[in-house]
Design a protein around this motif. Sequence first.
Motif, mmCIF file in Angstrom:
data_model
loop_
_atom_site.group_PDB
_atom_site.id
_atom_site.type_symbol
_atom_site.label_atom_id
_atom_site.label_comp_id
_atom_site.label_asym_id
_atom_site.label_seq_id
_atom_site.Cartn_x
_atom_site.Cartn_y
_atom_site.Cartn_z
ATOM 1 N N VAL A 39 1.028 -5.229 -0.297
ATOM 2 C CA VAL A 39 0.783 -6.509 0.376
ATOM 3 C C VAL A 39 1.685 -6.641 1.601
ATOM 4 O O VAL A 39 1.269 -7.152 2.649
ATOM 5 C CB VAL A 39 0.998 -7.670 -0.617
ATOM 6 N N TYR A 40 2.922 -6.175 1.480
ATOM 7 C CA TYR A 40 3.838 -6.180 2.629
ATOM 8 C C TYR A 40 3.269 -5.343 3.776
ATOM 9 O O TYR A 40 3.296 -5.751 4.946
ATOM 10 C CB TYR A 40 5.194 -5.656 2.172
ATOM 11 N N GLU A 41 2.715 -4.179 3.461
ATOM 12 C CA GLU A 41 2.134 -3.331 4.503
ATOM 13 C C GLU A 41 0.950 -4.026 5.180
ATOM 14 O O GLU A 41 0.761 -3.925 6.398
ATOM 15 C CB GLU A 41 1.689 -2.003 3.901
ATOM 16 N N LEU A 42 0.145 -4.715 4.387
ATOM 17 C CA LEU A 42 -0.996 -5.425 4.963
ATOM 18 C C LEU A 42 -0.532 -6.524 5.907
ATOM 19 O O LEU A 42 -1.090 -6.706 6.995
ATOM 20 C CB LEU A 42 -1.856 -6.008 3.843
ATOM 21 N N ARG A 43 0.486 -7.262 5.516
ATOM 22 C CA ARG A 43 1.000 -8.328 6.391
ATOM 23 C C ARG A 43 1.596 -7.740 7.667
ATOM 24 O O ARG A 43 1.430 -8.294 8.762
ATOM 25 C CB ARG A 43 2.055 -9.139 5.645
#
Length: 741
Positions: free
Chosen positions: A700-704
């Motif tokens: 999720v961090y990578e997506l953000r």
Amino acid sequence: MTDGHAPGASSGLDAARRALRELVMAATVRIHRPGVGYALDEPGTFLGSGFFIAPNWVLTCAHVALGGEGGEVTVVHGTGPGHDWSAVPASVAVTLPEHPGTAGHGNWPTPDLALVQLREPVDHDCVYVSERPAAYYGEGRVYYAGWTAMGGRLQALDGPLSVQGTLGGWSSGVQMRLGHNDLPPGVSGGPVIDPLRGEVIGVLKSRSDRGDGGTSTGIEQLRALSVPRDGIRSEHGDLYQAVFHAHDRYHRDRQRHPDSDRPTWADVQGRLGARPGRALSPDERIQLLGRLADLPPPVSTRGLLDVLDTLPDLRDAIPQPAPRGWRDGLGALYEGARQDGALELVLHYAMGVMAAERPFETPGTGDAEQALWEWVRQHAEGLGLRYRRALAQQRIELLRRRTAPASLPPRHSTDEPPGLAPARAARAPVGGPAPVHDPAVGAEPAHPQAYALDEALRPFALLELVQRGWEPDRCDGRISVARPDGEVVRLAEAERLSLTELPGALTGPLAEAFRHCDRPGRPAVLQVALPRTLLGLPVDGWRLGAADRPLGAERPVVVRCADRDRGPGAEEFEAFEVFEKEPFEVDEEQREREARWRWVHVHDSRPEVLDCDDGLRIPLPSLDRLRGLSRGAVPILCRYGDRRFEDDTAALARIVHGGFGVALWRRWRGQKDAVCGEFHRRAGDTVAGAGGAERLPELVYELRAGLRAGRAETYWADGIALLYDDPHRPLPGSDELLEAP
């Protein structure tokens, strides 16, 4: 003031104090606006005071330095009585806070510090800055110096001040309250000196408008300067390390100078009877600090704290802000050492520094390490044969590891999750950023057990928000660091903050918590514990201070439920269909929650979109139906915030009470007829392809981060959020039983 010396020593002490005063005044400077001209002692362009903290570096107040034009000032300096004064152009390199905005001259936000760099090389004296935090200095008297305008001319002045306590903020001792002497205009930015130890501990910040005295800021607040996002690649890549390494090398070299007829700071400290840490003479200390400054700095604050954690008999808690450089770590030992073990503690620390991971190496690193070892060996000579042999064995083992043939790089050699880095490296375009992991193409190679173990061994930052029952529009906040052993260290608290005030008020404490936890290239997770009614709060979208990226694009940010074990409120009755629970029901829910958590971390997860059917908004299933889902289910909410049904506000709370510790949702920002199939597919692929729920915070961090970078393949994740609430790690205080009085 009690000196601890016999009366017969007074004449020697008086001479030492006079020598200390001369050293201080030789390094105290005036800050002027650009274009000061030839009349250096006229007050027309005078802004305030400052002092040389390292070669070509001046420390002053931010409100003084920013009184110039476009960050440009002039520094007027001399080398003592009878010497010529000269003006040197200089630039403001950094301020704290780094973007203070607008503030009145007497109400500048703390810590109100600025580092000013000369634009021309000049010879000058530097003060000696304590490695001991000012928070340790709780009472007694201090000495100050600075400049002011008198009779139309600028005059140097100095004098004593009494310590009358501190002005707390989020960190104790941010400002020291001073009194019993007048502080005229212009002295702001001047040094505050500990006269017993002969070292500078603070910067004069303000003068009282209702009497004598004012406040000062501890120099250790400079530890809050920004940390390089991608780690330290060279000493000058981190301004804090560059300045203080230069400071320590300067004083070491001054002490060694064979052709000087002036006393050094270490000479005067010795005459004052100072004994740093009860283990070293001032000369021994500066030789040690100089050797530490010849080495590369710690890889991170977390790396330095790891060294301190290995030391035996370090009893006291480490004060805030946390130590950042090797000299800070040495200062942290002073208050925690036993009287009979102070030297051993210093030697253990020096050995830990030699063995610590290095962010980089220079051609002189090997020689610097050998010089530090020689210092350790020399100072261990009086500590017994067994102790000396143990130190020698440590040194031999360290050299053996350094000279061993290089093995295959470990899975974490790039500071990425196992299995992630090799795949990324293979796909990264030359000279460009590595692409964000795309769940639609299938899971990257993963090692869930190894990754879960790695995450379990890392500390994380914890933000707890509690709504005030009588002021539901305001919250109290607590910020802590959770260590791998389960200990939770409270760093800061704040009260009565509105939701809009939270990001600004918590910027400093959160930055400190991140320094405690982050490693280069591996920002620590921020867990945000929220009450049920605030589970949708977009903390991942906060911008701290003047950050150019939202918090969720800087690090993994996950949500926890702070009141999951409490009964529902009246407004949630329809959502939960239950008022009271018997003890056996609570125990059964906890067992079910733990079973679900274990399943999704050992087996592949099954995504379940619960509030949308091919674009048609549907009510969330009942609590019984949620509990009937398979243990591998991970709920996904497509339209959280659409609020087309009465129980929308309780949707996340119902999922929590359904026994789920992992859930994914997005904050709905579209029209009611917006197409959402892409979100269903990509969110489902992210959950199913993660190879274990422990990977979801990172994904999720990578997506953000991809959203922030404008990568079109991540646009489907706009507004994404993650519930990640480990039932095996209860929140602080959640196990306390309260009863009515």
